[in-house]
Motif scaffolding. Structure first.
Motif: not given
Length: 363
Positions: A251-267
Motif C-alpha cells: 500500500f501507499d503509506l505516503y498517500a495515507i500520510f497526505g490524507q492525514i495531513e489534510r485532515f489535521c489542517e482542516k480540524h
C-alpha cells in the motif's frame, strides 16, 4: 398511529430510503437526527405522499396510504407539515394565511375561521401581528405563523422538516418554544432536526438515520448517553473521520500520510499530534500487513470535536488475533511504541479484528 413497513424510495438509480421500519404511537414526539443526505426529509415527504414511496407500506390508524383508493387530500388534512421555508402566501396577512384553508377546505364559516385564527396566533405569541403581511415579519415570526396555519387545519399528526434551519440563531428559540408547547399538549409529532439539545429535551424517542435506514432508535437517554452502534456514537460525539481501504501489503503509506495531513489542517490539529497520528498509523499497519495472508484492512482516522479526542481505528479480516497482545517478537519495539502513545482497545466481532488506538493526552 403510524406503522411503517419496509419503506423504500429511489430516485432513478439512487436509493435514498432502503428498508425503513417503525411504529409511532399517538402522542409520541419522534426526533429524526443524522447526517445530511441520509433520507430524513425524504421519509417525511413519503409519509404524506409528497414523494410517493417506491416500495413498502405506510399505515396511519390502520389506513394504507399507498392504496389507490386512499383520499390523499383527506390524508393531508390529518397530517400537517411545516417546512424549512415558511411558504406563506405573500399577498395575505398572517390571519388570512390561517383562515383561508379552514374556509375553503373544511367549510368553516368566515367568522369562525377568523376567531380560531386569532386564537392560534395568540397561542404562538403573535396576536398583535394578525394584520401584518409576511414581509413585515421576522423569520422566526413567519415560522410561528406557518405552525399556527398548520394547526388551523386540525391535524392529528404534524411533520416538521428542519423547522429552524432557515432561521437566524437568535430566532431559533422562539420556534422551538412553540413546538415544546405542542409536545406538552400531546400532539403527535415527527421532527427532523439538527438541534440536538432540543431533540433530547422534547422527544419521547429518537430515530438516528444513516445509510437510508433507521440505523438506531431509543429514548433520548439511550441515544445521547449510551449509543450502541458506531455510526451513532460518531454522530452524537461530533466525530469527523477519514477512511482508507488497504488491500495489499504494498500500500501507499505516503498517500495515507497526505490524507492525514489534510485532515489535521482542516480540524486545526497541532503538528505534534499529526506526527503522532502518522507514527501510530505506520507502526500499526506494519504489524497488520506483516503476515503472508491476504490483506483486508479498513483504516479510520477519527477526531471528536467536543472532546478533541483522536483515534486510529482498524478493522481487518482473519482469525481472532490481537497483533498488539504478543510480546518478545522482532516487532516488539513497534508494539511498545504504540503502547507509549495510545490507549488500546481490541475486540473480535462478526469475523473481524477491530483495534482502536486512542491518543494519550499530549505531554
Amino acid at each position: 398511529m403510524i406503522h411503517i413497513e419496509h419503506l423504500s424510495k429511489q430516485f432513478g438509480d439512487l436509493a435514498v430510503l432502503r428498508d425503513v421500519n417503525a411504529s409511532i404511537e399517538a402522542g409520541e414526539v419522534i426526533s429524526v437526527i443524522g447526517p445530511s443526505g441520509t433520507g430524513k426529509s425524504t421519509l417525511l415527504r413519503c409519509l404524506n405522499l409528497l414523494d410517493r414511496p417506491s416500495g413498502g407500506r405506510i399505515l396511519v390508524k390502520g389506513q394504507d396510504l399507498l392504496d389507490p383508493a386512499t383520499d390523499v387530500a383527506a390524508l393531508r388534512r390529518r397530517m400537517g407539515m411545516v417546512f424549512q421555508s415558511f411558504n406563506l402566501f405573500a399577498h395575505l396577512t398572517a390571519l388570512e394565511n390561517l383562515s383561508v384553508g379552514p374556509r375553503r377546505l373544511l367549510g368553516v364559516p368566515a367568522e369562525a375561521a377568523r376567531e380560531e385564527g386569532l386564537r392560534l396566533l395568540q397561542m404562538v405569541g403573535l396576536g398583535e401581528c394578525a394584520e401584518r403581511f409576511p414581509h413585515e415579519l421576522s423569520g422566526g415570526q413567519k415560522q410561528r405563523v406557518a405552525i399556527a396555519r398548520c394547526l388551523s387545519m386540525q391535524p392529528e399528526i404534524i411533520l416538521f422538516d428542519e423547522p429552524t434551519s432557515a432561521l437566524d440563531p437568535t430566532m431559533v428559540s422562539e420556534v422551538l418554544a412553540v413546538i415544546r408547547r405542542l409536545a406538552r399538549q400531546g400532539m403527535t409529532m415527527i421532527i427532523v432536526t439538527h438541534e440536538m439539545a432540543f431533540a433530547r429535551d422534547v422527544s419521547s424517542r429518537i430515530f438516528y438515520m444513516d445509510e437510508g435506514v433507521i440505523y438506531e432508535e431509543g429514548t433520548p437517554a439511550q441515544i445521547f448517553d449510551a449509543p450502541q452502534r458506531p455510526r451513532t456514537r460518531d454522530f452524537i460525539h461530533r466525530v469527523r473521520s477519514i477512511r482508507c481501504q488497504i488491500t495489499s501489503a504494498a500500500f501507499d503509506l505516503y498517500a495515507i500520510f497526505g490524507q492525514i495531513e489534510r485532515f489535521c489542517e482542516k480540524h486545526a490539529i497541532p503538528p505534534e499530534r499529526e506526527n503522532t497520528l502518522q507514527l501510530l498509523t505506520e507502526e500499526l499497519l506494519a504489524l497488520l500487513t506483516a503476515g503472508a495472508g491476504p490483506v483486508d484492512i479498513t483504516l479510520t482516522i477519527a477526531f471528536a470535536e467536543g472532546s478533541r479526542t483522536l483515534e486510529v481505528r482498524t478493522d481487518s479480516g482473519g482469525e481472532p488475533a490481537n497483533p498488539l497482545a504478543a510480546a518478545g517478537s522482532p516487532d516488539d519495539l513497534g508494539r511498545r511504541l504504540i503502547e507509549g502513545y495510545a490507549d488500546i482497545q481490541y475486540r473480535h466481532a462478526a469475523g473481524r479484528n477491530q483495534l482502536v488506538l486512542t491518543l494519550k493526552d499530549a505531554r
